[in-house]
Design an enzyme around this catalytic site. Sequence first.
Site, PDB file in Angstrom:
ATOM      1  N   HIS A  22       6.416 -26.504  16.013  1.00 21.87           N
ATOM      2  CA  HIS A  22       7.444 -25.457  15.518  1.00 21.87           C
ATOM      3  C   HIS A  22       8.806 -26.030  15.838  1.00 21.87           C
ATOM      4  O   HIS A  22      10.029 -25.682  15.481  1.00 21.87           O
ATOM      5  CB  HIS A  22       7.059 -24.012  16.230  1.00 21.87           C
TER       6      HIS A  22
ATOM      7  N   HIS B  57       4.641 -20.803   6.674  1.00 23.61           N
ATOM      8  CA  HIS B  57       4.347 -21.461   7.867  1.00 23.61           C
ATOM      9  C   HIS B  57       3.247 -22.562   7.684  1.00 23.61           C
ATOM     10  O   HIS B  57       3.661 -23.650   8.623  1.00 23.61           O
ATOM     11  CB  HIS B  57       3.548 -20.176   8.833  1.00 23.61           C
TER      12      HIS B  57
ATOM     13  N   ASP C  12       4.645 -26.087   9.656  1.00 23.18           N
ATOM     14  CA  ASP C  12       3.699 -26.968  10.566  1.00 23.18           C
ATOM     15  C   ASP C  12       3.797 -28.360   9.865  1.00 23.18           C
ATOM     16  O   ASP C  12       3.928 -29.447  10.480  1.00 23.18           O
ATOM     17  CB  ASP C  12       2.335 -26.673  10.292  1.00 23.18           C
TER      18      ASP C  12
ATOM     19  N   HIS D 215      -3.191 -30.150  11.272  1.00 18.89           N
ATOM     20  CA  HIS D 215      -2.260 -30.839  12.163  1.00 18.89           C
ATOM     21  C   HIS D 215      -2.939 -32.345  12.202  1.00 18.89           C
ATOM     22  O   HIS D 215      -1.938 -33.426  12.184  1.00 18.89           O
ATOM     23  CB  HIS D 215      -2.137 -30.367  13.525  1.00 18.89           C
TER      24      HIS D 215
END
Length: 280
Positions: free
Chosen positions: A84, A240, A244, A266
């Site tokens: 973030h 969001h 990421d 991720h």
Amino acid sequence: MTVWPNDYSQAWTLAQPVERSGVGLHSGAQARVRLEPSDRPGFEVAWFHEPQRAAVRLDPSQVCETQLCTALQLDGSRLATVEHLLAGLAGVGISSARLVVDGEEIPLLDGSAQPWVEAVAEAGLQCLGDRPAAQVLREPITLQHGQSFATALPSDRLRLGVAIDFPHPAIGRQLFSLELTPEAFIREIAPARTFGFKDQVEQLLAAGLIKGGALDNALVCDGEGWMNPPLRFADEPVRHKLLDLLGDLALAGLPQAQVFAFRGSHGLHTALAAALVSSR
């Protein structure tokens, strides 16, 4: 009122230091970060408790864990949940900064990049001149993990897109893409908060995760709806996920490419960042 860069053609750093502190999402421990100006390209990490220790420049090769966050191994120190903050810096146009940290996790704050945008606005920006041109991607890169994939295509501009597909009716299938500029990032992406699922909370806590998660720093879906409405965007989850993606790509520097991720993670994002570095 802060005047943000029009695009990513110039290099920017902070005009002065600024500090934020708060709880870490997974550790539940207090953490602190001071953002400092730097004239060295990229983002580097230093430590409050070891001021004599050399700062470490961030790179995708340092990724050591990708379960529900991006964690880095930095010369013997672990630093988690960097995405973030890195999205916030890269998104507004910061290309050089020193991050002085206290703790093993970046503070979650409100679960979005908005507080980091506000921190940069408080510090102000300083132009460092023209940014070195991003190396042109000469051929597509595509990575696949199971049913998920991420691809980077040659492009004359930076465009990001994300698609998600969840069985929960409150989310379902969502798609969002945009040509990234600092203004577009601040308006369309930065406020989007992290999210999770009520039926997974006990399992994650038992695994030693989300100890710092709360209804004021993460959206919680109970299947049909949200436990802590209202959403900031009707499609806040997919926005969001794009946040990421940007934060993970920032480990490699913003690419001159069109990047798309379907059901990204991720692990997938950082693998793509590493592949982009390798292609240079």
